[in-house]
Design an enzyme around this catalytic site. Structure first.
Site, PDB file in Angstrom:
ATOM      1  NE  ARG A  86     -16.393   5.457   1.779  1.00  0.00           N
ATOM      2  CZ  ARG A  86     -16.130   4.902   0.614  1.00  0.00           C
ATOM      3  NH1 ARG A  86     -14.949   4.370   0.390  1.00  0.00           N
ATOM      4  NH2 ARG A  86     -17.016   4.882  -0.349  1.00  0.00           N
ATOM      5  CG  ASP A 111     -13.128   1.829  -7.474  1.00  0.00           C
ATOM      6  OD1 ASP A 111     -14.123   1.080  -7.558  1.00  0.00           O
ATOM      7  OD2 ASP A 111     -13.155   2.932  -6.896  1.00  0.00           O
ATOM      8  CE1 TYR A 151     -23.907   5.404   5.389  1.00  0.00           C
ATOM      9  CE2 TYR A 151     -25.004   6.139   3.388  1.00  0.00           C
ATOM     10  CZ  TYR A 151     -23.878   5.677   4.032  1.00  0.00           C
ATOM     11  OH  TYR A 151     -22.709   5.490   3.324  1.00  0.00           O
ATOM     12  CD  GLU A 172      -2.472   1.825   0.475  1.00  0.00           C
ATOM     13  OE1 GLU A 172      -3.237   1.060  -0.140  1.00  0.00           O
ATOM     14  OE2 GLU A 172      -2.353   3.040   0.189  1.00  0.00           O
TER      15      GLU A 172
HETATM   16  C1  LIG Z   1     -18.890   9.363  -2.767  1.00  0.00           C
HETATM   17  C2  LIG Z   1     -18.725   7.884  -2.901  1.00  0.00           C
HETATM   18  C3  LIG Z   1     -19.573   7.026  -2.224  1.00  0.00           C
HETATM   19  C4  LIG Z   1     -19.439   5.637  -2.371  1.00  0.00           C
HETATM   20  N1  LIG Z   1     -20.305   4.815  -1.705  1.00  0.00           N
HETATM   21  C5  LIG Z   1     -20.211   3.475  -1.853  1.00  0.00           C
HETATM   22  C6  LIG Z   1     -21.097   2.606  -1.148  1.00  0.00           C
HETATM   23  O1  LIG Z   1     -21.937   3.059  -0.378  1.00  0.00           O
HETATM   24  N2  LIG Z   1     -20.975   1.248  -1.348  1.00  0.00           N
HETATM   25  C7  LIG Z   1     -20.040   0.730  -2.200  1.00  0.00           C
HETATM   26  O2  LIG Z   1     -19.983  -0.503  -2.361  1.00  0.00           O
HETATM   27  N3  LIG Z   1     -19.170   1.535  -2.867  1.00  0.00           N
HETATM   28  C8  LIG Z   1     -19.233   2.885  -2.704  1.00  0.00           C
HETATM   29  N4  LIG Z   1     -18.343   3.711  -3.349  1.00  0.00           N
HETATM   30  C9  LIG Z   1     -17.298   3.113  -4.191  1.00  0.00           C
HETATM   31  C10 LIG Z   1     -16.157   2.581  -3.327  1.00  0.00           C
HETATM   32  O3  LIG Z   1     -15.652   3.583  -2.486  1.00  0.00           O
HETATM   33  C11 LIG Z   1     -15.033   2.050  -4.219  1.00  0.00           C
HETATM   34  O4  LIG Z   1     -15.579   1.261  -5.230  1.00  0.00           O
HETATM   35  C12 LIG Z   1     -14.053   1.223  -3.394  1.00  0.00           C
HETATM   36  O5  LIG Z   1     -13.432   2.015  -2.417  1.00  0.00           O
HETATM   37  C13 LIG Z   1     -13.005   0.598  -4.315  1.00  0.00           C
HETATM   38  O6  LIG Z   1     -12.094  -0.124  -3.535  1.00  0.00           O
HETATM   39  P1  LIG Z   1     -10.685  -0.541  -4.165  1.00  0.00           P
HETATM   40  O7  LIG Z   1      -9.991  -1.271  -3.077  1.00  0.00           O
HETATM   41  O8  LIG Z   1     -10.888  -1.200  -5.478  1.00  0.00           O
HETATM   42  O9  LIG Z   1      -9.959   0.836  -4.485  1.00  0.00           O
HETATM   43  P2  LIG Z   1      -9.471   1.979  -3.488  1.00  0.00           P
HETATM   44  O10 LIG Z   1     -10.400   2.129  -2.340  1.00  0.00           O
HETATM   45  O11 LIG Z   1      -9.249   3.181  -4.330  1.00  0.00           O
HETATM   46  O12 LIG Z   1      -8.093   1.424  -2.926  1.00  0.00           O
HETATM   47  C14 LIG Z   1      -6.961   1.400  -3.736  1.00  0.00           C
HETATM   48  C15 LIG Z   1      -5.742   1.404  -2.815  1.00  0.00           C
HETATM   49  O13 LIG Z   1      -4.574   1.268  -3.617  1.00  0.00           O
HETATM   50  C16 LIG Z   1      -3.589   2.171  -3.155  1.00  0.00           C
HETATM   51  N5  LIG Z   1      -2.703   2.438  -4.295  1.00  0.00           N
HETATM   52  C17 LIG Z   1      -3.012   3.129  -5.419  1.00  0.00           C
HETATM   53  N6  LIG Z   1      -1.981   3.142  -6.255  1.00  0.00           N
HETATM   54  C18 LIG Z   1      -0.993   2.432  -5.663  1.00  0.00           C
HETATM   55  C19 LIG Z   1       0.339   2.087  -6.057  1.00  0.00           C
HETATM   56  N7  LIG Z   1       0.835   2.474  -7.229  1.00  0.00           N
HETATM   57  N8  LIG Z   1       1.101   1.345  -5.201  1.00  0.00           N
HETATM   58  C20 LIG Z   1       0.601   0.935  -4.000  1.00  0.00           C
HETATM   59  N9  LIG Z   1      -0.659   1.241  -3.583  1.00  0.00           N
HETATM   60  C21 LIG Z   1      -1.438   1.979  -4.419  1.00  0.00           C
HETATM   61  C22 LIG Z   1      -4.374   3.379  -2.686  1.00  0.00           C
HETATM   62  O14 LIG Z   1      -3.647   4.172  -1.769  1.00  0.00           O
HETATM   63  C23 LIG Z   1      -5.589   2.710  -2.048  1.00  0.00           C
HETATM   64  O15 LIG Z   1      -5.385   2.428  -0.688  1.00  0.00           O
HETATM   65  C24 LIG Z   1     -18.441   5.097  -3.224  1.00  0.00           C
HETATM   66  C25 LIG Z   1     -17.565   5.961  -3.894  1.00  0.00           C
HETATM   67  C26 LIG Z   1     -17.686   7.329  -3.721  1.00  0.00           C
HETATM   68  C27 LIG Z   1     -16.738   8.230  -4.463  1.00  0.00           C
END
Ligand SMILES: Cc1cc2nc3c(=O)[nH]c(=O)nc-3n(C[C@H](O)[C@H](O)[C@H](O)COP(=O)(O)OP(=O)(O)OC[C@H]3O[C@@H](n4cnc5c(N)ncnc54)[C@H](O)[C@@H]3O)c2cc1C
Length: 398
Positions: free
Chosen positions: A108, A298, A218, A34
């Site tokens: 979160r 994502d 909520y 991370e």
């Molecule tokens: C306003 C808002 C509300 C939301 N509400 C919901 C909800 O209610 N329910 C729901 O299911 N989803 C919700 N989402 C979507 C959800 O937040 C994301 O889909 C989710 O956080 C994606 O998780 P992830 O682990 O794929 O990516 P991320 O949470 O983006 O995690 C990626 C991680 O990778 C790390 N990283 C990035 N690049 C590198 C690198 N090069 N080297 C090492 N580490 C790196 C980052 O620091 C981060 O910690 C919401 C989004 C938003 C914007």
């Protein structure tokens, strides 16, 4: 070739940590890197639907999550301007019977903390923070990860769970995030009379929708905090200004909600204006994988949050990935091919549906809001037919 790391997970967010737990449970050691100094999340809420809770339950973290979460009794959809009630989804016994799990909302930071503790406790998971991956390359019998600090790992497989601006994704696509011209302000504040509901139960989730905007409210953290997300279309967006702070500003937030009903304006007035989130998604991809490197969460399928499914889909990805590793006895190339073949169609559907749902919420009218409101106001609270495709247990490929 000997790998330093059998499976490297880039990114310790919700997707990366859940993937590590799922792989470990299936017998595969996973190492998370991370880039942030700490594993954590911003102080806002997240909604977790039954499709995500099903996976989290199998991973053994659900009891700890439920101790911190809130189970809303209803989702109430209201018109942001007129204050008209549009529809209610009953999250009670019939919902739980149908999907096997409740609808859950939480902080979160609490979700990340529980996942992080579970990763630390798992024998097959190791973690490093403060390490940024700057480059990835597949070389047939392995993959190499390079770090900003000059180090590197030889890996048996790499899972790019590195979010919206994914470095891993550049291996399979030259695309970039698409700004949807909408901006969100969000945050949690202590629950109390100023924000908790009057005509609503304090355990309801309320979504106020209207032209070019919506507000989600909520309770989280056992009801001690109240989460709000205000989203609006910015009239000042332009592709040239996209990466600047000159659009989606706090004064535009107030302007966007100026015609909203009293209750909505009162909620918006309490939202922190220090930081805004630009709403991005991307078009679905037909391929997430190159050799021994694939994408998850994502990084693979960023979506606008209007179905509250981004993290839920990342959690589904994690279960699917581990299942295919187990079914192919760790044959990485075959497991990754089977994983993406199962996940791409479903996540593409959710990405597209999330965009469309947002268009329906935010339409300026008059035709779509008229039809929308007519359909919604006639819907009984326990009619779940439109939710089955998202929340029901999905058929699993072997
Ligand atoms: C306003 C808002 C509300 C939301 N509400 C919901 C909800 O209610 N329910 C729901 O299911 N989803 C919700 N989402 C979507 C959800 O937040 C994301 O889909 C989710 O956080 C994606 O998780 P992830 O682990 O794929 O990516 P991320 O949470 O983006 O995690 C990626 C991680 O990778 C790390 N990283 C990035 N690049 C590198 C690198 N090069 N080297 C090492 N580490 C790196 C980052 O620091 C981060 O910690 C919401 C989004 C938003 C914007």
């Amino acid at each position: 070739m000997t790998a330093d790391v059998p499976i490297l997970i880039v990114g310790g967010g919700i997707g990366g940590m859940t993937a590590a737990l799922a792989l470990a449970r299936a017998g595969f050691p996973a190492h998370i890197v991370e880039r942030s100094p700490e594993f954590g999340e911003i102080g806002a809420g997240i909604q977790l639907a039954p499709n995500a809770l099903r996976v989290l339950d199998c991973l053994g973290v659900l009891p700890r999550l439920e101790a911190l979460a809130v189970r809303p009794r209803h989702l109430v959809l209201m018109h942001a301007d007129t204050g008209q009630h549009l529809t209610t989804v009953d999250f009670g016994a019939s919902f739980r019977r149908r999907y096997g799990y409740p609808y859950t909302v939480m902080h979160r930071g609490d979700l990340l903390a529980v996942l992080h503790q579970a990763c630390q406790a798992a024998v097959r998971v190791t973690l490093e923070s403060g390490r940024e991956v700057t480059g990835l390359a597949d070389h047939g019998d392995g993959a190499r990860a390079a770090f900003a600090d000059g180090g590197g790992y030889e890996c048996g497989a790499v899972i790019g769970a590195d979010g919206l601006w994914s470095t891993a994704r550049t291996l399979v696509s030259g695309d970039r995030p698409i700004a949807q011209k909408f901006v969100a302000y969000r945050g949690a504040l202590p629950a109390g009379p100023a924000v908790s509901a009057d005509e609503f139960s304090s355990a309801d989730e309320i979504i106020w929708i209207g032209p070019g905007k919506h507000l989600v409210q909520y309770p989280i953290r056992r009801g001690e905090l109240y989460n709000q997300v205000a989203v609006f279309r910015s009239g000042r967006y332009s592709p040239e200004a996209e990466l600047s702070d000159g659009w989606g500003t706090p004064d535009e937030l107030d302007e966007a909600f100026a015609r909203a009903c009293d209750r909505v304006r009162a909620g918006v007035a309490l939202i922190n204006r220090d930081r805004r989130w630009v709403m991005y998604d991307r078009e679905p991809l037909g391929n997430w994988t190159t050799g021994r490197i694939t994408l998850l969460g994502d990084a693979a399928h960023p979506m606008v949050q209007y179905l509250a499914q981004g993290a839920c889909q990342a959690i589904e990805d994690a279960e699917c990935l581990a299942r295919h590793f187990a079914a192919r006895d760790g044959d990485v190339v075959k497991a990754l091919a089977a994983y993406q073949a199962e996940r791409i169609p479903r996540t593409a559907l959710v990405q597209r549906a999330a965009r469309r749902w947002g268009q329906i919420w935010h339409d300026d009218g008059p035709v779509i809001p008229l039809l929308r409101d007519r359909i919604l106001t006639r819907r009984p609270p326990d009619d779940y037919t439109d939710l089955d495709w998202l929340y029901q247990d999905q058929p699993k490929a072997s």
